[in-house]
Design an enzyme around this catalytic site. Sequence first.
Site, PDB file in Angstrom:
ATOM      1  N   CYS A  86       0.824  -1.217   0.000  1.00  0.00           N
ATOM      2  CA  CYS A  86       0.000   0.000   0.000  1.00  0.00           C
ATOM      3  C   CYS A  86       0.859   1.268   0.000  1.00  0.00           C
ATOM      4  CB  CYS A  86      -0.993  -0.050   1.157  1.00  0.00           C
ATOM      5  SG  CYS A  86      -2.395   1.038   0.880  1.00  0.00           S
ATOM      6  N   HIS A 191      -2.974  -5.349   1.718  1.00  0.00           N
ATOM      7  CA  HIS A 191      -2.236  -5.597   2.970  1.00  0.00           C
ATOM      8  C   HIS A 191      -2.191  -7.074   3.343  1.00  0.00           C
ATOM      9  CE1 HIS A 191      -2.053  -1.353   4.334  1.00  0.00           C
ATOM     10  NE2 HIS A 191      -3.125  -1.240   3.588  1.00  0.00           N
ATOM     11  N   GLU A 193      -0.257  -8.441   5.283  1.00  0.00           N
ATOM     12  CA  GLU A 193       0.173  -8.583   6.683  1.00  0.00           C
ATOM     13  C   GLU A 193      -0.984  -8.605   7.665  1.00  0.00           C
ATOM     14  OE1 GLU A 193       0.435  -5.901   4.863  1.00  0.00           O
ATOM     15  OE2 GLU A 193      -0.083  -4.139   6.066  1.00  0.00           O
TER      16      GLU A 193
HETATM   17  N1  GLN Z   1      -3.588   6.240   1.073  1.00  0.00           N
HETATM   18  C1  GLN Z   1      -2.372   5.973   1.781  1.00  0.00           C
HETATM   19  C2  GLN Z   1      -1.214   6.784   1.223  1.00  0.00           C
HETATM   20  O1  GLN Z   1      -1.364   7.595   0.396  1.00  0.00           O
HETATM   21  C3  GLN Z   1      -2.014   4.501   1.759  1.00  0.00           C
HETATM   22  C4  GLN Z   1      -2.993   3.710   2.571  1.00  0.00           C
HETATM   23  C5  GLN Z   1      -2.422   2.488   3.192  1.00  0.00           C
HETATM   24  O2  GLN Z   1      -1.216   2.280   3.251  1.00  0.00           O
HETATM   25  N2  GLN Z   1      -3.296   1.685   3.738  1.00  0.00           N
HETATM   26  O3  GLN Z   1      -0.119   6.599   1.624  1.00  0.00           O
END
Ligand code: GLN
Length: 211
Positions: A86, A191, A193
């Site tokens: 992410c 994710h 994890e």
């Molecule tokens: N929207 C977040 C960002 O811009 C990422 C979200 C996440 O890691 N769950 O970093």
Amino acid sequence: MATATGARPAVGVLALQGAVREHVAMLESAGARAVPVRRPSELSHVDGLVLPGGESTTMSRLLETFELLEPLRERIAGGLPAFGSCAGMILLARQVLDGRPDQQQLGGLDVVVRRNAFGRQVDSFEADLPFAGLPGGPLHAVFIRAPWVEKAGDGVEVLATVPDPDDPPDGPRADRIVAVRQGAVVATAFHPEITRDERVHRLFVELVRKA
Ligand code: GLN
């Protein structure tokens, strides 16, 4: 007894912000020795690095504050295996769309990502995705304000895409790329994890062993 090429490689988890503990636990059960990384000296001792989910703009700022930005760029350019989930995917991308103008990129992945790409109605959602190279069937993926990969370079292997059941097949979210690999750098928009499925972490630990 873990060494650079030992049976239990030392895999760092960038520990400035975000889902650090979850990655540490996953890496340990996937056969690595997990090491939180907050300073350059810690970075220099790891054989691979996980960049967790969280907030990429905040992590970018903290990378500068902790004087990790340049050392990390150098290690990634030098071939350090890395896995970003992410926000971690956003940091590894060559370019980010809808980012903050001052947000820094680490490079490592020849992709353009769009931040918060899935839009407000589906800020968070879950889906079962076929994931290239993972034995054992589809992967349950949890997306939280996730990016997608808008453009991937020739050297980038697409590992997973997400179909949106509410979209027409040619709709804006249909078949967006959400997992990629380029050499020893892996990234997922979701994710792994926070599930109980260790397969992506095992895949990464295997990459670290081979590197
Ligand atoms: N929207 C977040 C960002 O811009 C990422 C979200 C996440 O890691 N769950 O970093």
